[in-house]
Design a protein around this motif. Sequence first.
Motif, PDB file in Angstrom:
ATOM      1  N   MET A   1      -5.029  -2.379   5.634  1.00  0.00           N
ATOM      2  CA  MET A   1      -3.643  -2.507   6.104  1.00  0.00           C
ATOM      3  C   MET A   1      -3.308  -3.995   6.258  1.00  0.00           C
ATOM      4  O   MET A   1      -2.167  -4.367   6.512  1.00  0.00           O
ATOM      5  N   GLY A   2      -4.310  -4.865   6.155  1.00  0.00           N
ATOM      6  CA  GLY A   2      -4.128  -6.296   6.387  1.00  0.00           C
ATOM      7  C   GLY A   2      -3.662  -7.034   5.134  1.00  0.00           C
ATOM      8  O   GLY A   2      -3.406  -6.429   4.084  1.00  0.00           O
ATOM      9  N   SER A   3      -3.580  -8.367   5.254  1.00  0.00           N
ATOM     10  CA  SER A   3      -3.095  -9.168   4.127  1.00  0.00           C
ATOM     11  C   SER A   3      -4.190  -9.295   3.066  1.00  0.00           C
ATOM     12  O   SER A   3      -5.380  -9.111   3.346  1.00  0.00           O
ATOM     13  N   LYS A   4      -3.763  -9.659   1.873  1.00  0.00           N
ATOM     14  CA  LYS A   4      -4.689  -9.853   0.758  1.00  0.00           C
ATOM     15  C   LYS A   4      -5.756 -10.888   1.139  1.00  0.00           C
ATOM     16  O   LYS A   4      -6.937 -10.718   0.866  1.00  0.00           O
TER      17      LYS A   4
ATOM     18  N   ILE B   1      -2.325   3.239   3.793  1.00  0.00           N
ATOM     19  CA  ILE B   1      -2.973   2.085   3.148  1.00  0.00           C
ATOM     20  C   ILE B   1      -2.278   1.849   1.803  1.00  0.00           C
ATOM     21  O   ILE B   1      -2.153   2.778   1.003  1.00  0.00           O
ATOM     22  N   PRO B   2      -1.808   0.608   1.557  1.00  0.00           N
ATOM     23  CA  PRO B   2      -1.162   0.359   0.264  1.00  0.00           C
ATOM     24  C   PRO B   2      -2.167   0.544  -0.881  1.00  0.00           C
ATOM     25  O   PRO B   2      -3.282   0.017  -0.824  1.00  0.00           O
ATOM     26  N   TYR B   3      -1.746   1.282  -1.874  1.00  0.00           N
ATOM     27  CA  TYR B   3      -2.588   1.549  -3.047  1.00  0.00           C
ATOM     28  C   TYR B   3      -3.106   0.240  -3.664  1.00  0.00           C
ATOM     29  O   TYR B   3      -4.268   0.146  -4.067  1.00  0.00           O
ATOM     30  N   GLU B   4      -2.246  -0.796  -3.692  1.00  0.00           N
ATOM     31  CA  GLU B   4      -2.630  -2.071  -4.331  1.00  0.00           C
ATOM     32  C   GLU B   4      -3.863  -2.672  -3.641  1.00  0.00           C
ATOM     33  O   GLU B   4      -4.683  -3.322  -4.279  1.00  0.00           O
ATOM     34  N   ASN B   5      -3.969  -2.456  -2.330  1.00  0.00           N
ATOM     35  CA  ASN B   5      -5.106  -3.022  -1.604  1.00  0.00           C
ATOM     36  C   ASN B   5      -6.404  -2.298  -1.944  1.00  0.00           C
ATOM     37  O   ASN B   5      -7.476  -2.905  -1.990  1.00  0.00           O
TER      38      ASN B   5
ATOM     39  N   ASN C   1     -19.666  -0.496   3.914  1.00  0.00           N
ATOM     40  CA  ASN C   1     -19.199   0.097   5.143  1.00  0.00           C
ATOM     41  C   ASN C   1     -17.907  -0.585   5.621  1.00  0.00           C
ATOM     42  O   ASN C   1     -17.730  -0.833   6.799  1.00  0.00           O
ATOM     43  N   LEU C   2     -17.009  -0.855   4.664  1.00  0.00           N
ATOM     44  CA  LEU C   2     -15.761  -1.557   4.979  1.00  0.00           C
ATOM     45  C   LEU C   2     -14.882  -0.713   5.907  1.00  0.00           C
ATOM     46  O   LEU C   2     -14.747   0.489   5.701  1.00  0.00           O
ATOM     47  N   ASP C   3     -14.302  -1.373   6.902  1.00  0.00           N
ATOM     48  CA  ASP C   3     -13.365  -0.670   7.792  1.00  0.00           C
ATOM     49  C   ASP C   3     -12.092  -0.355   7.001  1.00  0.00           C
ATOM     50  O   ASP C   3     -11.401  -1.277   6.549  1.00  0.00           O
ATOM     51  N   PRO C   4     -11.767   0.931   6.804  1.00  0.00           N
ATOM     52  CA  PRO C   4     -10.585   1.250   5.979  1.00  0.00           C
ATOM     53  C   PRO C   4      -9.306   0.617   6.517  1.00  0.00           C
ATOM     54  O   PRO C   4      -8.392   0.302   5.753  1.00  0.00           O
ATOM     55  N   ARG C   5      -9.253   0.366   7.824  1.00  0.00           N
ATOM     56  CA  ARG C   5      -8.024  -0.196   8.413  1.00  0.00           C
ATOM     57  C   ARG C   5      -7.796  -1.655   8.013  1.00  0.00           C
ATOM     58  O   ARG C   5      -6.691  -2.171   8.109  1.00  0.00           O
ATOM     59  N   LEU C   6      -8.888  -2.311   7.544  1.00  0.00           N
ATOM     60  CA  LEU C   6      -8.735  -3.667   7.015  1.00  0.00           C
ATOM     61  C   LEU C   6      -7.719  -3.675   5.868  1.00  0.00           C
ATOM     62  O   LEU C   6      -7.009  -4.662   5.656  1.00  0.00           O
TER      63      LEU C   6
END
Length: 344
Positions: free
Chosen positions: A289-292, A324-328, A282-287
Motif C-alpha cells: 500500500m506504500g510508495s514505490k 493493494i494496487p495491482y502495479e505494486n 515473508n514480505l508484509d502485504p501491507r507494504l
Amino acid sequence: MADSQFIKVLKGEKTERPPVWFMRQAGRVLPSYLEMRKKYSFKELMRSPGLAAKVTLLPIYDLDVDAAILFSDILVIPEALGMELSFTDSGPRFAKALKDFDDPASQLKPDASKLHYIYDVIDEIQKTKPQNIPLIGFCGAPFTTLCYMVQGLGTNHTFPDAVTLLYKDKAMAHKLFSAITELSIEYALNQVKHGISAFQIFETHAGLIPSGLYFEMVMPYVRKISKAVMDAGTPVIFLPKGLGTGIKHIKPDDADFISIDWQTPIEEARELVHPNLGLQGNLDPRLLMGSKETILETLERYVPFGSKNHNWIFNLGHGFIPGIPYENAKLVVDWIKQTNWKRN
Ligand code: CP3
C-alpha cells in the motif's frame, strides 16, 4: 520439460534467483479477477472447472509469477463434512456453528464425493496451463479449519469458542481434528493423483494459541497430512502463521518448506528453523500500500539473504489484501526477476 525455478528450489537445486508467487494471488488484487467477480459469485467461480481454471491462471499472465495455486478455499473440507457454507460480503459463514451443539462431532457427515468437482478443476488447469508452470494444491491445517467450524464465521478473528474447546474438552477437539485430518488426507492425495507439483498446508491462525499447545494438540495431525503427501512424492510447504519461536521445533519430517510470517525477520527465521527445511516468505502485504520507493527500499534488504540462501521461495508473510494496487504487486515480481542476486 525443464523444471521451473519453483520446482528446482523445492528439489534443493541451486538457481540464479528465488522463485516468486503470492498467497491469495488469484483473487483480491487482480483487475481481471475483480472484473470476473462482477459477473459471477465466488462460489460460481470456484465450482466451474472452466472458470476456476481461468482464475487460477490469471496471475501467471497478469503478474508473471512462477507458480499457480488452485483456485478454491480451505473451507471445502468442512463443507464435505456436512456443514452448509456460504460466502458473504463479510466473509465465509456456516449455517450452523459447532459451538452451538453439545456433541459437535455427531453433526459431521463426511462425504468425500463433495470434493470431486475440485479434481475436475485441477484436470482443466492441467489441460490449459503453460507447461512449465507448476500448480500448487492446498488444504487448511486442522486448527484453522476447526476455528471456522466451531465459530461458524470468520469475522471475529479471535475464534474464542474454538480456542477454549482445546482447554475445555480435549477429547472432543481430538475427535474433530481426526475427522478433518482423515478427509484432508484423502483430498490431498487426490490432488496429487491429478498432478499438482507441490502442496501447501495453511495454518493461518496458529498464533491464537501457545506454541506448546500447538505442538501437543495440532502438530501430530499436520504431520499425518504432510507425511501422506511427502510419501506420495510431492513437496509440502507449511504455513504456521504466528507460531513465533515455535518454528524452531518443526522437523524435516513435518514439511519440506516453512512459510514465514512478517513478524520474524527472514534471517532470524533461518537461524531458528532446521537447516534441512527451506523457507518461504515473508514480505508484509501491507507494504504494497506504500510508495514505490518504500517498496523497493524494503525489497533491497532481501538481497544479502537471497545471495546466500538458495532454499528460499519469495512470497508474502500472508495473503494479498483487497486495495493493494495491482502495479505494486507487479513491481515486486519484476524486481525479483531483474535483480542481480549475486549467487554463485
Ligand atoms: O489466490 C487465491 O485466492 C487462491 C485460492 C484461495 C482462496 N482461499 C480463495 C478465496 C486460497 C489458497 C484460500 C485459502 C484460505 N481461505 C485460507 C487460508 C489462507 C489465508 O489466506 O489465510 C482461509 C483462512 C480461507 C477462508 C476464507 N475464504 C476467508 C476468511 C475468506 C474471506 C476473506 C478473504 O480472505 O477474502 C474467504 C473467501 C475467499 N477465498 C476469497 C477468495 C478469492 C474472496 C472471495 C471473493 O472474491 O469475494
